[in-house]
Design an enzyme around this catalytic site. Structure first.
Site, PDB file in Angstrom:
ATOM      1  N   LYS A  35       0.818  -1.216   0.000  1.00 35.17           N
ATOM      2  CA  LYS A  35       0.000   0.000   0.000  1.00 35.17           C
ATOM      3  C   LYS A  35       0.847   1.258   0.000  1.00 35.17           C
ATOM      4  O   LYS A  35       0.472   2.262  -0.596  1.00 35.17           O
ATOM      5  CB  LYS A  35      -0.957   0.003   1.195  1.00 35.17           C
ATOM      6  CG  LYS A  35      -2.041  -1.037   1.050  1.00 35.17           C
ATOM      7  CD  LYS A  35      -3.246  -0.750   1.906  1.00 35.17           C
ATOM      8  CE  LYS A  35      -4.368  -1.725   1.548  1.00 35.17           C
ATOM      9  NZ  LYS A  35      -5.426  -1.786   2.534  1.00 35.17           N
ATOM     10  N   LYS A  63     -11.954  -7.470  -2.185  1.00 28.77           N
ATOM     11  CA  LYS A  63     -13.120  -6.575  -2.146  1.00 28.77           C
ATOM     12  C   LYS A  63     -12.823  -5.250  -2.814  1.00 28.77           C
ATOM     13  O   LYS A  63     -13.708  -4.585  -3.320  1.00 28.77           O
ATOM     14  CB  LYS A  63     -13.495  -6.265  -0.689  1.00 28.77           C
ATOM     15  CG  LYS A  63     -14.246  -7.353   0.025  1.00 28.77           C
ATOM     16  CD  LYS A  63     -14.896  -6.760   1.280  1.00 28.77           C
ATOM     17  CE  LYS A  63     -14.561  -7.558   2.522  1.00 28.77           C
ATOM     18  NZ  LYS A  63     -13.565  -6.970   3.375  1.00 28.77           N
ATOM     19  N   LYS A 105      -5.110 -12.500  -5.585  1.00 33.26           N
ATOM     20  CA  LYS A 105      -6.129 -12.901  -4.620  1.00 33.26           C
ATOM     21  C   LYS A 105      -7.454 -12.189  -4.927  1.00 33.26           C
ATOM     22  O   LYS A 105      -7.441 -11.010  -5.278  1.00 33.26           O
ATOM     23  CB  LYS A 105      -5.593 -12.491  -3.238  1.00 33.26           C
ATOM     24  CG  LYS A 105      -6.509 -12.694  -2.093  1.00 33.26           C
ATOM     25  CD  LYS A 105      -5.986 -11.976  -0.864  1.00 33.26           C
ATOM     26  CE  LYS A 105      -6.372 -10.520  -0.851  1.00 33.26           C
ATOM     27  NZ  LYS A 105      -6.243  -9.819   0.412  1.00 33.26           N
TER      28      LYS A 105
HETATM   29  P1  TYM Z   1     -10.972  -8.742   5.179  1.00 33.87           P
HETATM   30  O1  TYM Z   1     -12.146  -7.875   5.487  1.00 33.87           O
HETATM   31  O2  TYM Z   1     -10.089  -8.368   4.046  1.00 33.87           O
HETATM   32  O3  TYM Z   1     -11.462 -10.228   4.883  1.00 33.87           O
HETATM   33  C1  TYM Z   1     -12.310 -10.960   5.761  1.00 33.87           C
HETATM   34  C2  TYM Z   1     -11.882 -12.416   5.782  1.00 33.87           C
HETATM   35  O4  TYM Z   1     -11.927 -12.950   4.450  1.00 33.87           O
HETATM   36  C3  TYM Z   1     -10.688 -13.592   4.151  1.00 33.87           C
HETATM   37  N1  TYM Z   1     -10.415 -13.441   2.712  1.00 33.87           N
HETATM   38  C4  TYM Z   1     -10.149 -14.448   1.874  1.00 33.87           C
HETATM   39  N2  TYM Z   1     -10.063 -15.781   2.063  1.00 33.87           N
HETATM   40  C5  TYM Z   1      -9.781 -16.542   0.988  1.00 33.87           C
HETATM   41  N3  TYM Z   1      -9.590 -16.058  -0.260  1.00 33.87           N
HETATM   42  C6  TYM Z   1      -9.653 -14.724  -0.489  1.00 33.87           C
HETATM   43  N4  TYM Z   1      -9.471 -14.240  -1.714  1.00 33.87           N
HETATM   44  C7  TYM Z   1      -9.942 -13.849   0.607  1.00 33.87           C
HETATM   45  N5  TYM Z   1     -10.084 -12.506   0.723  1.00 33.87           N
HETATM   46  C8  TYM Z   1     -10.356 -12.273   2.022  1.00 33.87           C
HETATM   47  C9  TYM Z   1      -9.657 -12.865   4.996  1.00 33.87           C
HETATM   48  O5  TYM Z   1      -8.524 -13.668   5.206  1.00 33.87           O
HETATM   49  C10 TYM Z   1     -10.433 -12.588   6.259  1.00 33.87           C
HETATM   50  O6  TYM Z   1     -10.363 -13.703   7.128  1.00 33.87           O
HETATM   51  N6  TYM Z   1      -7.475  -7.569   8.582  1.00 33.87           N
HETATM   52  C11 TYM Z   1      -8.716  -8.321   8.370  1.00 33.87           C
HETATM   53  C12 TYM Z   1      -9.822  -7.944   9.330  1.00 33.87           C
HETATM   54  C13 TYM Z   1      -9.514  -8.052  10.786  1.00 33.87           C
HETATM   55  C14 TYM Z   1      -9.337  -9.242  11.551  1.00 33.87           C
HETATM   56  C15 TYM Z   1      -9.142  -8.818  12.893  1.00 33.87           C
HETATM   57  C16 TYM Z   1      -9.337 -10.598  11.232  1.00 33.87           C
HETATM   58  C17 TYM Z   1      -9.394  -7.001  11.647  1.00 33.87           C
HETATM   59  N7  TYM Z   1      -9.191  -7.451  12.923  1.00 33.87           N
HETATM   60  C18 TYM Z   1      -8.922  -9.740  13.941  1.00 33.87           C
HETATM   61  C19 TYM Z   1      -9.115 -11.513  12.263  1.00 33.87           C
HETATM   62  C20 TYM Z   1      -8.918 -11.077  13.597  1.00 33.87           C
HETATM   63  C21 TYM Z   1      -9.217  -8.040   6.960  1.00 33.87           C
HETATM   64  O7  TYM Z   1      -8.956  -7.021   6.369  1.00 33.87           O
HETATM   65  O8  TYM Z   1     -10.099  -8.960   6.482  1.00 33.87           O
END
Ligand code: TYM
Length: 333
Positions: A112, A196, A193
């Site tokens: 980023k 969103k 990957k």
């Molecule tokens: P986020 O919002 O990007 O995604 C939510 C969850 O979806 C999973 N994910 C995927 N899994 C498989 N293939 C993909 N292409 C894919 N894209 C997204 C992510 O691994 C995630 O589990 N930083 C985190 C949010 C967060 C969090 C936390 C997670 C904040 N605090 C504490 C666990 C514990 C995030 O941006 O997820």
């Protein structure tokens, strides 16, 4: 006492099948075996500018979606991060024990910060806030997709460092990845990957896409020049695009590797895609129906979020009290 699970998702973009297969499906599955907390992480979302009215709407829609995929508010606490101020409070205390070099080395920060001329400090601090989300509830298990593994490692490093400086305070959280679907790739580019924030119309299948849109996106998915499915071929087939489609199929249907290979060997890509599309459509149909029902009762969503926050705030406060005491900060409790 049941071990605690915590995970989070950002209320940005539109949740897609990568989110579902990598994380949300697991959340719903394991919630009866653990004391589970699922968090809509709006403080993480604002590390990049969000249009305020849109963010506010997306938080509620995401809560509706999490209920629709099967999060059961009688068993799990569904909460919005910013409703519990202890997340930000603990994040500061953890910031103070985190070496800058650890944060600068994070892949997400590097990507980023290279992509932008000026970068908000929130992007650098992002993984510390994430560590706070987890450590605040002494979570033992964190179900996520593979892209969060590095952040989880950092959370453990921060916990360890705090524990060695100030005495045993935090539970060490373990990363919990799904066996199939930990990294779903973009349909338009299987090297990337599914994300969103990617806006290409053929990139991701949103959980709310109607059947015709799902068919169109999957039928257009990038594959390779081979005409039909081959396994373990000397030429390297299946290639990444076909492998991604097979993973999506297996993750939605639960089919074993053996069954999948027997069924798809020699099948033309066009037919493979049709079958993958139908598997996705039939898995998403009940979720979409439940989502419409839930969104018709916004009062219900508000009550679920309020109850969740009420249930877990004492846990968060207890950890903050412990941390303040350990660090010698002022506290009258
Ligand atoms: P986020 O919002 O990007 O995604 C939510 C969850 O979806 C999973 N994910 C995927 N899994 C498989 N293939 C993909 N292409 C894919 N894209 C997204 C992510 O691994 C995630 O589990 N930083 C985190 C949010 C967060 C969090 C936390 C997670 C904040 N605090 C504490 C666990 C514990 C995030 O941006 O997820």
């Amino acid at each position: 006492m049941k071990a605690r699970v915590l995970s989070g998702i950002q209320p940005t973009g539109s949740p897609h099948i990568g989110n579902y297969l990598g994380a949300l499906k697991n959340w719903a599955k394991i919630q009866y075996d653990y004391d589970s907390i699922y968090c809509i992480v709006d403080l993480h979302a604002v590390t990049v500018y969000q249009q305020p009215a849109e963010l506010r709407a997306k938080i509620e829609e995401l809560a509706g979606m999490l209920l629709a995929i099967g999060i059961d508010p009688l068993h799990s606490s569904l909460v919005v991060q910013s409703a519990i101020p202890q997340h930000a409070e603990l994040a500061w205390m953890l910031t103070c024990v985190t070496p800058l070099g650890w944060l600068e080395r994070m892949t997400q920060f590097k990507a980023k910060s290279q992509a932008q001329e000026t970068i908000g400090d929130g992007i650098l601090q992002y993984p510390v806030l994430m560590a706070a989300d987890i450590l605040l509830y002494q979570a033992a298990i964190v179900p996520v997709g593979d892209d969060q593994s590095q952040h989880l490692e950092l959370a453990r490093d921060i916990a360890q460092r705090f524990n060695s400086l100030y005495g045993e305070t935090f539970t060490m959280p373990a990363t919990h990845l799904p066996t199939v679907g930990a990294r779903i790739m973009g349909l338009d580019d299987p090297q990337k990957k599914m994300s969103k924030s990617e806006t290409g119309s053929g990139h991701a299948v949103s959980l709310l896409d109607p059947p015709a849109v799902i068919r169109k996106k999957i039928l257009r998915a990038t594959t390779d020049s081979n005409p039909a499915v081959e396994f373990d071929s000397p030429a390297g087939h299946p290639g990444p695009g076909v492998r991604n489609l097979l993973t999506i199929f297996q993750a939605f249907t639960g089919w074993s590797d053996d069954n999948t290979q027997a069924h798809f060997t020699g099948m033309r890509y066009g037919d493979l895609k049709k079958q993958v599309a139908e598997a996705v459509i039939s898995a998403l149909e009940p979720i979409q129906t439940r989502y419409q029902e839930i969104m018709a009762d916004r009062g219900f969503i508000a009550r679920v979020l309020a109850n969740g926050a009420e249930r877990i705030t004492p846990i968060a406060q207890d950890t903050v009290n412990k941390v303040k005491k350990a660090m010698g900060l002022y506290s009258d409790s």
